[in-house]
Write a protein that holds these residues in place. Structure first.
Motif: not given
Length: 315
Positions: A118, A121, A125, A244, A247, A291, A295
């Motif tokens: 994470l 990720m 971003r 974003c 995430h 998750h 997504y």
């Protein structure tokens, strides 16, 4: 199976997992939502992996990190939930000492790995929004592989002292673990020795891994928000921030139950045991289940490919 909880042994050959103490009569009913969530987690994460592998247009840094997250979620949930269901359905409570330590190691190392992914990720971003012209040269396939390897090595190394410390303690009180899996703090509490070093290292593991990752994620999003507010129009700001959202939802699904579960287990002395264990189960099940849903719903590329796949199969 021995139900004795007062024996004279050191490092017993087996532990006895109780599941959720105090709610034994409801184990069968509790297993229904747990089994459903686990099935959704497995199906959702395998779907993410299948779609990304199948579609060459998705072979990029963001989706590689997403695949790493999916694999981590699969291993993390599979480390505990099948054993939980075997306790609920078949009363299969025994677990060998080695299997217990192995399970503990997998849970904590892959939890740390998930936190690291994470963070990676968040970095993805940050580069995409703050330095878009350098995105392709910064996050190359080689860089993504190195970041992934670094997250794996960090998790493996930082978690390694836990099983060594657990093996070191003598267990002369009981071999009964009031839990559905071999949680670190639940096991070391059974030792008839001064376990402060294990407790302190557990807190160090929590704050040095999840705490530091969350700190750097916060720094990344501070820079991201600053860049977003500099955009000229409201539509541009909303569109950029929208990239974003997935995430941020994934972060919330992991860190909120993680910190709450870890802290309440150490300091919630007056909290009912079954409530503590149910909170832990939320951490074990909810992030792996949410998750892929997050997504799948929020990421247009994955949503479109999934709809194409379902439509193609239906015709």
């Amino acid at each position: 199976m021995s139900d004795s909880n007062r024996t004279d042994f050191t490092n017993p050959s087996t532990f006895i997992l109780l599941g959720i103490p105090g709610l034994e009569e409801a184990h069968t009913w509790i297993s229904i939502p747990f089994c459903a969530m686990y099935a959704i987690a497995v199906l959702g994460n395998f779907t993410i992996l299948f779609i990304v592998k199948r579609e060459s247009s998705l072979h990029g840094p963001m989706f590689y990190f997403l695949c790493m997250l999916a694999i981590t979620d699969l291993v993390l949930s599979t480390s505990t939930i099948p054993k939980m269901l075997s306790i609920f359905w078949f009363n299969s409570r025994e677990i060998s000492f080695r299997a217990c330590i192995t399970q503990m190691y997998f849970v904590h190392s892959f939890s740390a790995m998930e936190s690291g992914i994470l963070l990676a990720m968040a970095f993805d971003r940050y580069v995409a929004i703050c330095h878009p012209l350098r995105y392709s040269t910064t996050l190359t396939n080689s860089a993504v592989a190195k970041i992934g390897l670094a997250m794996v090595l960090r998790s493996v190394i930082v978690t390694l002292p836990n099983p060594f410390l657990v093996r070191r303690w003598p267990y002369c009180r009981t071999n009964i673990i009031p839990h559905f899996y071999c949680a670190h703090i639940a096991v070391v509490k059974l030792a008839c020795a001064d376990i402060r070093i294990s407790s302190y290292y557990g807190l160090f593991h929590l704050f040095s891994v999840s705490g530091m990752d969350l700190f750097f994620i916060a720094v990344s999003y501070t820079l991201i928000l600053r860049a977003i507010f500099r955009l000229p129009t409201k539509d541009a700001r909303l569109k950029t921030f929208g990239t974003c959202i997935s995430h941020l939802c994934a972060i919330s699904a992991l860190y909120i139950p993680d910190f709450f579960s870890s802290l309440i287990q150490r300091f919630g002395h007056n909290v009912p045991l079954h409530f503590l264990i149910l909170i832990t189960s939320v951490y074990q099940l909810v992030p792996p289940m949410l998750h892929p849903i997050i997504y799948g719903v929020r990421t247009k590329q994955i949503r479109d490919r999934l709809l194409q796949l379902l439509t193609h199969k239906g015709t």
